[in-house]
Design a protein around this motif. Structure first.
Motif, PDB file in Angstrom:
ATOM      1  N   LEU A  18     -92.726 -14.853 -42.150  1.00 21.74           N
ATOM      2  CA  LEU A  18     -92.892 -13.413 -42.366  1.00 21.74           C
ATOM      3  C   LEU A  18     -94.359 -13.007 -42.189  1.00 21.74           C
ATOM      4  N   THR A  19     -95.274 -13.853 -42.640  1.00 19.30           N
ATOM      5  CA  THR A  19     -96.699 -13.565 -42.464  1.00 19.30           C
ATOM      6  C   THR A  19     -97.067 -13.549 -40.991  1.00 19.30           C
ATOM      7  N   MET A  20     -96.587 -14.517 -40.231  1.00 22.09           N
ATOM      8  CA  MET A  20     -96.868 -14.559 -38.803  1.00 22.09           C
ATOM      9  C   MET A  20     -96.246 -13.367 -38.082  1.00 22.09           C
ATOM     10  N   LEU A  21     -95.040 -13.011 -38.444  1.00 26.97           N
ATOM     11  CA  LEU A  21     -94.353 -11.891 -37.817  1.00 26.97           C
ATOM     12  C   LEU A  21     -95.076 -10.579 -38.095  1.00 26.97           C
ATOM     13  N   MET A  22     -95.502 -10.368 -39.324  1.00 28.01           N
ATOM     14  CA  MET A  22     -96.222  -9.138 -39.667  1.00 28.01           C
ATOM     15  C   MET A  22     -97.585  -9.081 -38.995  1.00 28.01           C
ATOM     16  N   THR A  23     -98.242 -10.227 -38.849  1.00 26.76           N
ATOM     17  CA  THR A  23     -99.536 -10.257 -38.171  1.00 26.76           C
ATOM     18  C   THR A  23     -99.389  -9.875 -36.710  1.00 26.76           C
ATOM     19  N   TRP A  24     -98.391 -10.423 -36.018  1.00 31.44           N
ATOM     20  CA  TRP A  24     -98.191 -10.094 -34.613  1.00 31.44           C
ATOM     21  C   TRP A  24     -97.748  -8.651 -34.432  1.00 31.44           C
ATOM     22  N   LEU A  25     -96.921  -8.152 -35.309  1.00 31.44           N
ATOM     23  CA  LEU A  25     -96.508  -6.755 -35.203  1.00 31.44           C
ATOM     24  C   LEU A  25     -97.689  -5.819 -35.431  1.00 31.44           C
ATOM     25  N   THR A  26     -98.561  -6.180 -36.371  1.00 27.90           N
ATOM     26  CA  THR A  26     -99.765  -5.376 -36.591  1.00 27.90           C
ATOM     27  C   THR A  26    -100.649  -5.400 -35.360  1.00 27.90           C
ATOM     28  N   TYR A  27    -100.808  -6.549 -34.771  1.00 28.13           N
ATOM     29  CA  TYR A  27    -101.627  -6.656 -33.566  1.00 28.13           C
ATOM     30  C   TYR A  27    -101.030  -5.842 -32.422  1.00 28.13           C
ATOM     31  N   LEU A  28     -99.715  -5.978 -32.200  1.00 30.01           N
ATOM     32  CA  LEU A  28     -99.093  -5.312 -31.058  1.00 30.01           C
ATOM     33  C   LEU A  28     -98.991  -3.805 -31.226  1.00 30.01           C
ATOM     34  N   MET A  29     -98.778  -3.337 -32.437  1.00 29.52           N
ATOM     35  CA  MET A  29     -98.540  -1.908 -32.641  1.00 29.52           C
ATOM     36  C   MET A  29     -99.797  -1.109 -32.969  1.00 29.52           C
ATOM     37  N   ILE A  30    -100.785  -1.730 -33.593  1.00 30.81           N
ATOM     38  CA  ILE A  30    -101.942  -0.975 -34.063  1.00 30.81           C
ATOM     39  C   ILE A  30    -103.211  -1.360 -33.323  1.00 30.81           C
ATOM     40  N   ILE A  31    -103.538  -2.630 -33.318  1.00 28.78           N
ATOM     41  CA  ILE A  31    -104.838  -3.057 -32.805  1.00 28.78           C
ATOM     42  C   ILE A  31    -104.875  -3.025 -31.279  1.00 28.78           C
ATOM     43  N   GLN A  32    -103.847  -3.513 -30.607  1.00 28.06           N
ATOM     44  CA  GLN A  32    -103.864  -3.598 -29.152  1.00 28.06           C
ATOM     45  C   GLN A  32    -103.985  -2.231 -28.471  1.00 28.06           C
ATOM     46  N   PRO A  33    -103.236  -1.194 -28.843  1.00 23.26           N
ATOM     47  CA  PRO A  33    -103.433   0.105 -28.182  1.00 23.26           C
ATOM     48  C   PRO A  33    -104.834   0.676 -28.395  1.00 23.26           C
ATOM     49  N   LYS A  34    -105.425   0.430 -29.549  1.00 26.15           N
ATOM     50  CA  LYS A  34    -106.782   0.916 -29.776  1.00 26.15           C
ATOM     51  C   LYS A  34    -107.775   0.197 -28.887  1.00 26.15           C
ATOM     52  N   LEU A  35    -107.585  -1.109 -28.690  1.00 27.54           N
ATOM     53  CA  LEU A  35    -108.489  -1.853 -27.821  1.00 27.54           C
ATOM     54  C   LEU A  35    -108.303  -1.476 -26.359  1.00 27.54           C
ATOM     55  N   LEU A  36    -107.074  -1.207 -25.941  1.00 27.52           N
ATOM     56  CA  LEU A  36    -106.816  -0.870 -24.551  1.00 27.52           C
ATOM     57  C   LEU A  36    -107.237   0.548 -24.203  1.00 27.52           C
ATOM     58  N   SER A  37    -107.496   1.372 -25.198  1.00 28.03           N
ATOM     59  CA  SER A  37    -107.906   2.746 -24.913  1.00 28.03           C
ATOM     60  C   SER A  37    -109.362   2.851 -24.517  1.00 28.03           C
ATOM     61  N   PHE A  38    -110.159   1.812 -24.756  1.00 29.04           N
ATOM     62  CA  PHE A  38    -111.566   1.848 -24.381  1.00 29.04           C
ATOM     63  C   PHE A  38    -111.705   1.767 -22.865  1.00 29.04           C
ATOM     64  N   THR A  39    -112.628   2.531 -22.332  1.00 27.23           N
ATOM     65  CA  THR A  39    -112.890   2.506 -20.901  1.00 27.23           C
ATOM     66  C   THR A  39    -114.050   1.560 -20.638  1.00 27.23           C
TER      67      THR A  39
END
Length: 55
Positions: A11-32
């Motif tokens: 559950l910890t691993m699943l929540m970590t990956w979901l946090t990365y995929l849903m929150i952190i990754q779009p913010k990082l990809l928005s940088f030009t």
């Protein structure tokens, strides 16, 4: 062997990956990127071989 029991950590691993995929990754990809590789000119450089003194 307790390390083979996925119960407490799955559950910890699943929540970590979901946090990365849903929150952190779009913010990082928005940088030009500042220096886009597509704006680099295509230049060729002339190279010369070295003359080794011991050969």
């Amino acid at each position: 062997m307790p390390q083979l029991n996925p119960g407490p950590w799955f559950l910890t691993m699943l929540m970590t990956w979901l946090t990365y995929l849903m929150i952190i990754q779009p913010k990082l990809l928005s940088f030009t990127p500042i220096n886009s590789p597509s704006n680099m000119p295509n230049t060729t450089t002339k190279t010369t071989s070295w003359l080794w003194p011991w050969t």
